[in-house]
Design an enzyme around this catalytic site. Structure first.
Site, PDB file in Angstrom:
ATOM      1  N   GLU A 180       0.819  -1.218   0.000  1.00  0.00           N
ATOM      2  CA  GLU A 180       0.000   0.000   0.000  1.00  0.00           C
ATOM      3  C   GLU A 180       0.853   1.268   0.000  1.00  0.00           C
ATOM      4  O   GLU A 180       1.189   1.784   1.067  1.00  0.00           O
ATOM      5  CB  GLU A 180      -0.940   0.010   1.219  1.00  0.00           C
ATOM      6  CG  GLU A 180      -1.849   1.233   1.236  1.00  0.00           C
ATOM      7  CD  GLU A 180      -2.719   1.343   2.480  1.00  0.00           C
ATOM      8  OE1 GLU A 180      -2.462   0.625   3.466  1.00  0.00           O
ATOM      9  OE2 GLU A 180      -3.649   2.160   2.458  1.00  0.00           O
ATOM     10  N   LYS A 222      -2.667  -2.246  -2.998  1.00  0.00           N
ATOM     11  CA  LYS A 222      -3.695  -1.384  -2.397  1.00  0.00           C
ATOM     12  C   LYS A 222      -3.277   0.042  -2.691  1.00  0.00           C
ATOM     13  O   LYS A 222      -2.236   0.504  -2.221  1.00  0.00           O
ATOM     14  CB  LYS A 222      -3.790  -1.630  -0.895  1.00  0.00           C
ATOM     15  CG  LYS A 222      -4.726  -0.662  -0.181  1.00  0.00           C
ATOM     16  CD  LYS A 222      -5.171  -1.214   1.148  1.00  0.00           C
ATOM     17  CE  LYS A 222      -6.001  -0.215   1.919  1.00  0.00           C
ATOM     18  NZ  LYS A 222      -6.726  -0.840   3.024  1.00  0.00           N
TER      19      LYS A 222
HETATM   20  P1  13P Z   1      -9.146   4.252   4.567  1.00  0.00           P
HETATM   21  O1  13P Z   1     -10.052   3.522   3.638  1.00  0.00           O
HETATM   22  O2  13P Z   1      -9.838   4.885   5.733  1.00  0.00           O
HETATM   23  O3  13P Z   1      -8.225   5.208   3.832  1.00  0.00           O
HETATM   24  O4  13P Z   1      -8.190   3.178   5.225  1.00  0.00           O
HETATM   25  C1  13P Z   1      -7.658   2.200   4.432  1.00  0.00           C
HETATM   26  C2  13P Z   1      -6.413   1.709   5.019  1.00  0.00           C
HETATM   27  O5  13P Z   1      -6.281   0.541   5.296  1.00  0.00           O
HETATM   28  C3  13P Z   1      -5.313   2.653   5.243  1.00  0.00           C
HETATM   29  O6  13P Z   1      -4.134   1.948   5.457  1.00  0.00           O
END
Ligand code: 13P
Length: 343
Positions: A180, A222
């Protein structure tokens, strides 16, 4: 490295009409969220709230997985079943956040690097035994304003390197890495700048994956969507966000990858759903797309719950509704009118 298990897990994470609930807020982030509804943040209130989400009747129709925090992986439902066991029985994959948070990057004012690689091999072996089949590591990329050139090369490459080392360790442990690199939507930057930075972050990320022999077939991205900065006077409309995001993803994410999930990043609940829907409705994409939201899935449930047992059923209904809407959006089948219908 059990490749058959990794393939099975990755495919299940992005199964049609399903997505991932991010319920892995650190205790500090959880405290902020609970404070907004006047709930004290304790180990027990966190367990109660997350248990409420996980035990929502029918949630398994829309949830392929749940990302847990270390504490939650070891907690139990009101009936005394460990959360990962409970979820697995419902056909929902337990996942685990394994990074230790974003820290200040030395000599790079305003920028962060994610820590948590030390000892990670041992922690992953334990997490696998506790039932985790996928993991998450979040890197934070900040877009600077004005004459600032942020993000710096140092920030992009330090984070990409950490993501690749994490991903390699996960695959070695037969746990699917969700990588991510989050480009923050905070600030006044334009959508054009968000597109440029997202592309640069993804290029750096995939160069690092290749350098570290990470198997693209056993990896989930992600990503943030390409949206205008929160304070930018021009907010790009839904179709533009979808077009820019997909353009960047097509340029940077190999088709070999089993799927892409999105974070919501502070978008409104309905905007996060509308954006996903617009992208998933596009034809001929090389990967399935779905959600991995925290706030955009949980906000209405949290606001309804407010720490009261008596609100639990209504909170579950609110959560079910958002999961349902996003399950439809992941197939390009969502319509704004559906928001008005009760769950
Ligand atoms: P949000 O969807 O609130 O941005 O959180 C996703 C997430 O896992 C952030 O690391």
């Amino acid at each position: 490295m059990d490749k058959a298990l990794l393939s099975k897990t990755a495919a299940a994470m992005v199964a049609r009409g399903k997505g991932v609930l991010a319920a892995d807020e650190s205790s500090g982030t959880c405290e902020k969220r609970f404070k907004s509804v006047n709930v004290e943040c304790t180990e027990e209130t966190r367990r109660t709230y997350r248990g409420l989400l996980f035990t929502t009747p029918g949630a398994e129709q829309y949830l392929s997985g749940v990302i847990l925090f270390d504490e939650t992986l070891r907690q139990k439902t009101n009936d005394g079943v460990l959360f990962p066991e409970y979820l697995a029985k419902k056909g929902i994959l337990p996942g685990i956040k394994v990074d230790k948070g974003a820290m200040d990057l030395a000599l790079c004012p305003g920028e962060k690097v994610t820590e948590g690689l030390d000892g990670l091999r041992g922690r992953l072996a334990e997490y696998f035994k506790l039932g985790a089949r996928f993991a998450k590591w979040r890197a934070v990329i900040t877009i600077g304003e004005g004459v600032s050139t942020l993000p710096s090369h140092a920030c992009l490459y330090a984070n990409a390197h950490a993501l690749a080392r994490y991903a390699a360790l996960c695959q070695e442990a037969s746990i699917v890495p969700m990588i991510e690199p989050e480009v923050l939507l905070d600030g006044g930057h334009t959508v054009e700048r968000a597109e440029e930075v997202t592309e640069a972050a993804l290029r750096a990320t995939y160069a690092a994956m290749a350098a570290h022999h990470v198997s693209l077939e056993h990896l989930i991205l992600k990503t943030s969507m390409v949206v205008s900065g929160k304070e930018c006077p021009r907010q790009a409309p839904v179709d533009e966000v979808a077009e820019r995001t997909i353009r960047v993803l097509k340029r940077t994410v190999p088709a070999a990858q089993p799927g892409i999930v999105f974070l919501s990043g502070g978008q409104t609940d309905v905007a996060a759903t509308a954006h996903l829907n617009a992208m998933a409705a596009m034809k001929g994409l090389p990967w399935p797309l779905t959600f991995s939201y925290s706030r955009a899935l949980q906000n209405p449930a949290l606001k309804t719950w407010r720490g009261q047992m008596s609100n639990a059923a209504a909170a579950q209904k609110a959560f079910h509704h958002r999961a349902h809407m996003n399950g439809l959006a992941a197939q390009g089948k969502w319509k704004p009118e559906l928001e008005k219908q009760a769950a």
